[in-house]
Design a protein around this motif. Structure first.
Motif, mmCIF file in Angstrom:
data_model
loop_
_atom_site.group_PDB
_atom_site.id
_atom_site.type_symbol
_atom_site.label_atom_id
_atom_site.label_comp_id
_atom_site.label_asym_id
_atom_site.label_seq_id
_atom_site.Cartn_x
_atom_site.Cartn_y
_atom_site.Cartn_z
ATOM 1 N N ARG A 243 19.417 -69.463 23.375
ATOM 2 C CA ARG A 243 19.301 -70.708 22.637
ATOM 3 C C ARG A 243 17.866 -71.208 22.756
ATOM 4 O O ARG A 243 17.339 -71.382 23.853
ATOM 5 N N TYR A 265 34.392 -69.674 23.979
ATOM 6 C CA TYR A 265 34.003 -70.876 23.239
ATOM 7 C C TYR A 265 33.960 -72.095 24.156
ATOM 8 O O TYR A 265 33.102 -72.972 24.005
ATOM 9 N N HIS A 268 30.765 -71.969 25.877
ATOM 10 C CA HIS A 268 29.716 -72.197 24.886
ATOM 11 C C HIS A 268 29.540 -73.697 24.643
ATOM 12 O O HIS A 268 28.415 -74.223 24.616
ATOM 13 N N TRP A 269 30.650 -74.394 24.453
ATOM 14 C CA TRP A 269 30.618 -75.843 24.243
ATOM 15 C C TRP A 269 30.028 -76.534 25.468
ATOM 16 O O TRP A 269 29.184 -77.429 25.359
ATOM 17 N N GLU A 272 26.295 -76.202 25.665
ATOM 18 C CA GLU A 272 25.611 -77.053 24.688
ATOM 19 C C GLU A 272 25.617 -78.506 25.141
ATOM 20 O O GLU A 272 24.660 -79.248 24.903
ATOM 21 N N ALA A 443 28.288 -75.318 19.226
ATOM 22 C CA ALA A 443 28.941 -74.163 19.844
ATOM 23 C C ALA A 443 29.773 -73.400 18.827
ATOM 24 O O ALA A 443 29.751 -72.163 18.784
ATOM 25 N N GLU A 446 27.533 -71.360 16.634
ATOM 26 C CA GLU A 446 27.015 -70.176 17.312
ATOM 27 C C GLU A 446 28.078 -69.085 17.393
ATOM 28 O O GLU A 446 27.786 -67.896 17.217
#
Length: 459
Positions: A243, A265, A268-269, A272, A443, A446
């Motif tokens: 990122r 996920y 990922h969230w 972020e 997220a 992405e």
């Protein structure tokens, strides 16, 4: 669009670019041909605009050239109104009053139809931050503007109180907190101080030893810049995707192992929300996920997992808890009085909700006489318990968003989407606002990119 409007738009485009920009990029943004762009550049130069550059090289506008704007567009009015409303509600009372006065002045001089747009409630600023009770932001702004030292009584996250003398540098406005960056005489380094943890503040007579602009440059130099490229997805091998951040604190490297069709996920969230730089390594089921090098990280051969410096963390709930603790500045760890509820529901989701939903989706539930042998009891019992806990609540632990909300909402949202969890009103009311958070949207975007790259490589 008239040529006059087009020339003004082109001038605005050039003002937005501090470095030379190609004619092709300007033409695409303006929606005109390259030939028309060259003619418009020549016309502006004839009017006196100092535009350096030439076809094939690029253009840059020197500062100092001004033309009176024709009028604000309706969208520009909406942007101004929304920004001023945000300032009115999310800063101190003095700044808020100034924003309301500015709105009134603009509305008074605009044409009637545009003036009404300033007062339109089509776009509103919702709740999300309360003014601190002990130290007003206006006092911090006053110290910044006067470049005076500030005496602080401060409480850190662990509850330890300290007396500090600081040299204010800048004041940051984030979604749920306000942060003062300053040189701290106690620590002999630049530090960040949350306004809600300041018990008292006093502007001292002494000026900061160095100009604020100089200290701003020094502070920025402590934030090392990381520039990387994004290679394409490579099928059965792992993929590194980092990122991009303009300025990020470069301490321990954080590597995130995932697959776009997994529980990754959730992490990922979380990454972020945290806002730290991270490298994504995409693994494939049955191949790179079971390779010896990854099994040395997670012997289960499953994702997600993270490696942060020398720390290895697997299991989504554990990763969320770790990141909230490792990056306290993100505000994903609730205050001490709500810590019990935070851990309760974080691990209730992992230990009760997930296994109950997984078993139920396979058509199996423990019989009533066997329910006491299962930590979650039954599928219905788990959902009833969660629905009761969420009824009328915005967050599961305390009065602000935490890692427990992220983990729980991820499971509920995905389960309802695929039909594994009943769509109850309490669940939908809880998940809706959380799923629309900017970090959640980033997220999701992405993950979709990774899915598209994988599909393309398999075609």
């Amino acid at each position: 669009m008239s040529r006059t409007h087009r020339l003004f738009d082109l001038l605005q485009m050039l003002r937005r670019h501090r470095r030379p920009v190609s004619g092709a990029a300007l033409a695409e943004e303006a929606g005109v041909s390259l030939r028309t762009l060259y003619r418009d550049i020549a016309a502006l130069q004839a009017m006196g605009a100092e535009i350096d550059g030439e076809p094939g090289v690029g253009y840059v506008l020197k500062p100092g050239f001004l033309l009176p704007p024709l009028m604000f567009s309706a969208e520009e009015i909406e942007a101004l109104a929304l920004g001023l409303k945000w300032v009115a509600q999310r800063t101190d009372e003095g700044m808020g009053a100034a924003a309301r006065d500015a709105m009134a002045k603009l509305a008074a001089v605009l044409p009637r139809d545009l003036g009404e747009r300033m007062e339109d409630d089509a776009l509103v600023i919702g709740p999300g931050w309360e003014r601190p009770k002990s130290v007003a932001l206006s006092l911090l702004r006053q110290a910044l503007n006067a470049e005076r030292k500030l005496a602080l009584t401060y409480v850190d996250e662990a509850g330890a109180k300290s007396e500090r003398v600081v040299w204010p540098v800048t004041l940051g406005f984030f979604e749920t907190k306000r942060v003062l960056v300053a040189w701290c005489e106690l620590r002999n380094a630049y530090r960040s101080f949350r306004a809600d943890r300041m018990l008292a503040a006093e502007i001292l007579a002494d000026r900061s030893p160095r100009p604020r602009r100089q200290m701003m440059k020094e502070w920025r130099q402590t934030l090392l810049t990381k520039t990387v490229s994004k290679p394409s997805y490579r099928g059965a091998t792992s993929t590194d995707v980092t990122r991009d951040r303009e300025e990020v604190p470069m301490s321990k490297e954080l590597i995130f192992y995932t697959n776009p069709q997994s529980r990754g996920y959730i992490v990922h969230w979380m990454l972020e929300e945290v806002g730290c730089p991270y490298t994504v390594r995409v693994l494939d089921f049955g191949t790179t996920m079971k390779a010896p090098d990854y099994l040395s990280i997670n012997p289960m051969g499953k994702v997600p997992a993270i490696v942060h410096g020398d720390e290895v963390v697997t299991e989504a709930a554990a990763i969320c808890a770790y990141l909230a603790d490792a990056f306290p500045e993100a505000g994903l760890l609730p205050s001490p009085e709500h810590r019990g509820a935070y851990f309760r529901w974080l691990f209730f989701t992992a230990a009760c909700l997930e296994p109950a939903v997984s078993n139920h989706s396979e058509g199996w539930d423990p019989s009533p006489e066997k329910q006491r042998g299962f930590g979650y009891g039954s599928y219905e019992m788990v959902l009833d318990t969660l629905a009761g806990a969420l009824k009328g609540r915005r967050y599961i632990a305390g009065d602000r968003f935490s890692a427990a909300d992220l983990y729980l909402a991820s499971h509920l949202q995905w389960g309802m989407m695929v039909g594994m969890i009943e769509r109850r009103p309490e669940f939908e009311a809880y998940c809706g606002p959380l799923a629309s958070r900017p970090a959640a949207q980033r997220a999701e975007a992405e993950v979709k990119k990774l899915e598209a790259q994988k599909a393309w490589s398999a075609a």
